[in-house]
Design a protein around this motif. Sequence first.
Motif, PDB file in Angstrom:
ATOM      1  N   UNK A 118       0.792  -1.222   0.000  1.00  0.00           N
ATOM      2  CA  UNK A 118       0.000   0.000   0.000  1.00  0.00           C
ATOM      3  C   UNK A 118       0.827   1.277   0.000  1.00  0.00           C
ATOM      4  N   UNK A 119       0.141   2.394  -0.020  1.00  0.00           N
ATOM      5  CA  UNK A 119       0.778   3.712   0.035  1.00  0.00           C
ATOM      6  C   UNK A 119       1.329   3.974   1.434  1.00  0.00           C
ATOM      7  N   UNK A 120       2.396   4.770   1.485  1.00  0.00           N
ATOM      8  CA  UNK A 120       2.983   5.223   2.763  1.00  0.00           C
ATOM      9  C   UNK A 120       3.426   4.069   3.660  1.00  0.00           C
ATOM     10  N   UNK A 121       3.984   3.045   3.042  1.00  0.00           N
ATOM     11  CA  UNK A 121       4.475   1.884   3.790  1.00  0.00           C
ATOM     12  C   UNK A 121       5.983   1.997   3.951  1.00  0.00           C
ATOM     13  N   UNK A 122       6.469   1.588   5.123  1.00  0.00           N
ATOM     14  CA  UNK A 122       7.906   1.498   5.380  1.00  0.00           C
ATOM     15  C   UNK A 122       8.216   0.051   5.690  1.00  0.00           C
ATOM     16  N   UNK A 123       9.157  -0.502   4.937  1.00  0.00           N
ATOM     17  CA  UNK A 123       9.597  -1.878   5.153  1.00  0.00           C
ATOM     18  C   UNK A 123      11.032  -1.812   5.643  1.00  0.00           C
ATOM     19  N   UNK A 124      11.254  -2.306   6.845  1.00  0.00           N
ATOM     20  CA  UNK A 124      12.563  -2.212   7.482  1.00  0.00           C
ATOM     21  C   UNK A 124      13.620  -3.058   6.796  1.00  0.00           C
ATOM     22  N   UNK A 125      14.869  -2.708   7.018  1.00  0.00           N
ATOM     23  CA  UNK A 125      15.999  -3.432   6.447  1.00  0.00           C
ATOM     24  C   UNK A 125      15.959  -4.894   6.869  1.00  0.00           C
ATOM     25  N   UNK A 126      16.241  -5.771   5.918  1.00  0.00           N
ATOM     26  CA  UNK A 126      16.330  -7.196   6.199  1.00  0.00           C
ATOM     27  C   UNK A 126      14.996  -7.892   6.396  1.00  0.00           C
ATOM     28  N   UNK A 127      13.906  -7.239   6.054  1.00  0.00           N
ATOM     29  CA  UNK A 127      12.595  -7.869   6.197  1.00  0.00           C
ATOM     30  C   UNK A 127      12.409  -8.844   5.045  1.00  0.00           C
ATOM     31  N   UNK A 128      12.436 -10.130   5.349  1.00  0.00           N
ATOM     32  CA  UNK A 128      12.300 -11.142   4.317  1.00  0.00           C
ATOM     33  C   UNK A 128      11.338 -12.203   4.793  1.00  0.00           C
TER      34      UNK A 128
ATOM     35  N   UNK B 298       5.336 -12.098   1.148  1.00  0.00           N
ATOM     36  CA  UNK B 298       4.550 -12.702   0.068  1.00  0.00           C
ATOM     37  C   UNK B 298       3.057 -12.442   0.278  1.00  0.00           C
ATOM     38  N   UNK B 299       2.723 -11.502   1.148  1.00  0.00           N
ATOM     39  CA  UNK B 299       1.331 -11.138   1.434  1.00  0.00           C
ATOM     40  C   UNK B 299       1.154  -9.646   1.188  1.00  0.00           C
ATOM     41  N   UNK B 300      -0.071  -9.245   0.865  1.00  0.00           N
ATOM     42  CA  UNK B 300      -0.377  -7.831   0.691  1.00  0.00           C
ATOM     43  C   UNK B 300      -0.154  -7.081   2.001  1.00  0.00           C
ATOM     44  N   UNK B 301       0.244  -5.819   1.876  1.00  0.00           N
ATOM     45  CA  UNK B 301       0.420  -4.952   3.038  1.00  0.00           C
ATOM     46  C   UNK B 301      -0.459  -3.724   2.813  1.00  0.00           C
ATOM     47  N   UNK B 302      -1.319  -3.392   3.782  1.00  0.00           N
ATOM     48  CA  UNK B 302      -2.215  -2.250   3.605  1.00  0.00           C
ATOM     49  C   UNK B 302      -1.479  -0.912   3.698  1.00  0.00           C
ATOM     50  N   UNK B 303      -2.170   0.159   3.353  1.00  0.00           N
ATOM     51  CA  UNK B 303      -1.617   1.515   3.447  1.00  0.00           C
ATOM     52  C   UNK B 303      -1.180   1.833   4.874  1.00  0.00           C
ATOM     53  N   UNK B 304      -0.231   2.755   4.973  1.00  0.00           N
ATOM     54  CA  UNK B 304       0.160   3.374   6.244  1.00  0.00           C
ATOM     55  C   UNK B 304       0.664   2.381   7.290  1.00  0.00           C
ATOM     56  N   UNK B 305       1.512   1.454   6.852  1.00  0.00           N
ATOM     57  CA  UNK B 305       2.070   0.449   7.760  1.00  0.00           C
ATOM     58  C   UNK B 305       3.580   0.565   7.850  1.00  0.00           C
ATOM     59  N   UNK B 306       4.103   0.054   8.949  1.00  0.00           N
ATOM     60  CA  UNK B 306       5.526  -0.181   9.085  1.00  0.00           C
ATOM     61  C   UNK B 306       5.700  -1.678   9.313  1.00  0.00           C
ATOM     62  N   UNK B 307       6.559  -2.300   8.503  1.00  0.00           N
ATOM     63  CA  UNK B 307       6.777  -3.747   8.561  1.00  0.00           C
ATOM     64  C   UNK B 307       8.254  -4.001   8.849  1.00  0.00           C
ATOM     65  N   UNK B 308       8.522  -4.870   9.830  1.00  0.00           N
ATOM     66  CA  UNK B 308       9.903  -5.234  10.161  1.00  0.00           C
ATOM     67  C   UNK B 308       9.979  -6.714  10.505  1.00  0.00           C
ATOM     68  N   UNK B 309      11.193  -7.225  10.521  1.00  0.00           N
ATOM     69  CA  UNK B 309      11.449  -8.554  11.059  1.00  0.00           C
ATOM     70  C   UNK B 309      11.483  -9.681  10.068  1.00  0.00           C
ATOM     71  N   UNK B 310      11.867 -10.847  10.618  1.00  0.00           N
ATOM     72  CA  UNK B 310      11.918 -12.089   9.862  1.00  0.00           C
ATOM     73  C   UNK B 310      11.145 -13.120  10.664  1.00  0.00           C
ATOM     74  N   UNK B 311       9.998 -13.567  10.265  1.00  0.00           N
ATOM     75  CA  UNK B 311       9.250 -13.071   9.105  1.00  0.00           C
ATOM     76  C   UNK B 311       8.665 -11.687   9.402  1.00  0.00           C
ATOM     77  N   UNK B 312       8.267 -11.007   8.336  1.00  0.00           N
ATOM     78  CA  UNK B 312       7.761  -9.646   8.469  1.00  0.00           C
ATOM     79  C   UNK B 312       6.540  -9.549   9.370  1.00  0.00           C
ATOM     80  N   UNK B 313       6.546  -8.538  10.216  1.00  0.00           N
ATOM     81  CA  UNK B 313       5.401  -8.248  11.077  1.00  0.00           C
ATOM     82  C   UNK B 313       5.036  -6.784  10.918  1.00  0.00           C
ATOM     83  N   UNK B 314       3.744  -6.495  10.876  1.00  0.00           N
ATOM     84  CA  UNK B 314       3.297  -5.112  10.881  1.00  0.00           C
ATOM     85  C   UNK B 314       3.389  -4.630  12.320  1.00  0.00           C
ATOM     86  N   UNK B 315       4.205  -3.593  12.539  1.00  0.00           N
ATOM     87  CA  UNK B 315       4.339  -3.069  13.903  1.00  0.00           C
ATOM     88  C   UNK B 315       3.618  -1.736  14.073  1.00  0.00           C
TER      89      UNK B 315
END
Length: 188
Positions: free
Chosen positions: A139-149, A152-169
């Motif tokens: 989505x729009x205005x998303x930040x995906x942190x370094x090393x987030x691997x 394979x799933x959609x991420x909604x607008x206005x999220x921050x995603x980090x970690x392995x596996x990725x988590x919306x924080x």
Amino acid sequence: MFRTIIRDIKAVKKNDPAAKNYLEVLLCHTPLHAIIISRFTHFLYKLKIPILPRFISTINRFLTSVEIHPGANIGKSFFIDHGTGVVIGETAEIGDDCAIFHNVTLGSTGKHKHKRHPTIGNNVLIGTGSILLGPITIGNNVKIGAGTTVIMKDIPDNCTVVGIPGEIIKLNGKRINIKLQKTKNYLK
């Protein structure tokens, strides 16, 4: 196309504190060279010129260490920082005002036939080493942190995603903690 390239140049000056002036950006920012060449190969690709766009993109990859398929659709003000190892697949779509750091892959899983690569919204930041696979939508205005691997799933607008596996924080400015596997259930 030239207005878009000017916006790309301004994006480098805005996003890269090491860029001292526009001449330095034009002469020394290798990822910008990769973006400019990819815009030209995309133009040729849309004209359905055979082989030449892929050949030029292969030379581009050799010279810049950035692999952008000529079919990838890239928006305005695109910024790649330290481009080594960036891979952007054929059916990838990237919105306006996006930033990608080195070793980011917008790739395919090999299981899809037509739309195989991610669609990235506007104003998205994808950190170093992140891997996004398949025909997912970020989505729009998303930040995906370094090393987030591996995402394979959609991420909604206005999220921050980090970690392995990725988590919306963060979602819409509020701290949450939800694994991407459960994202669709959470948003229903």
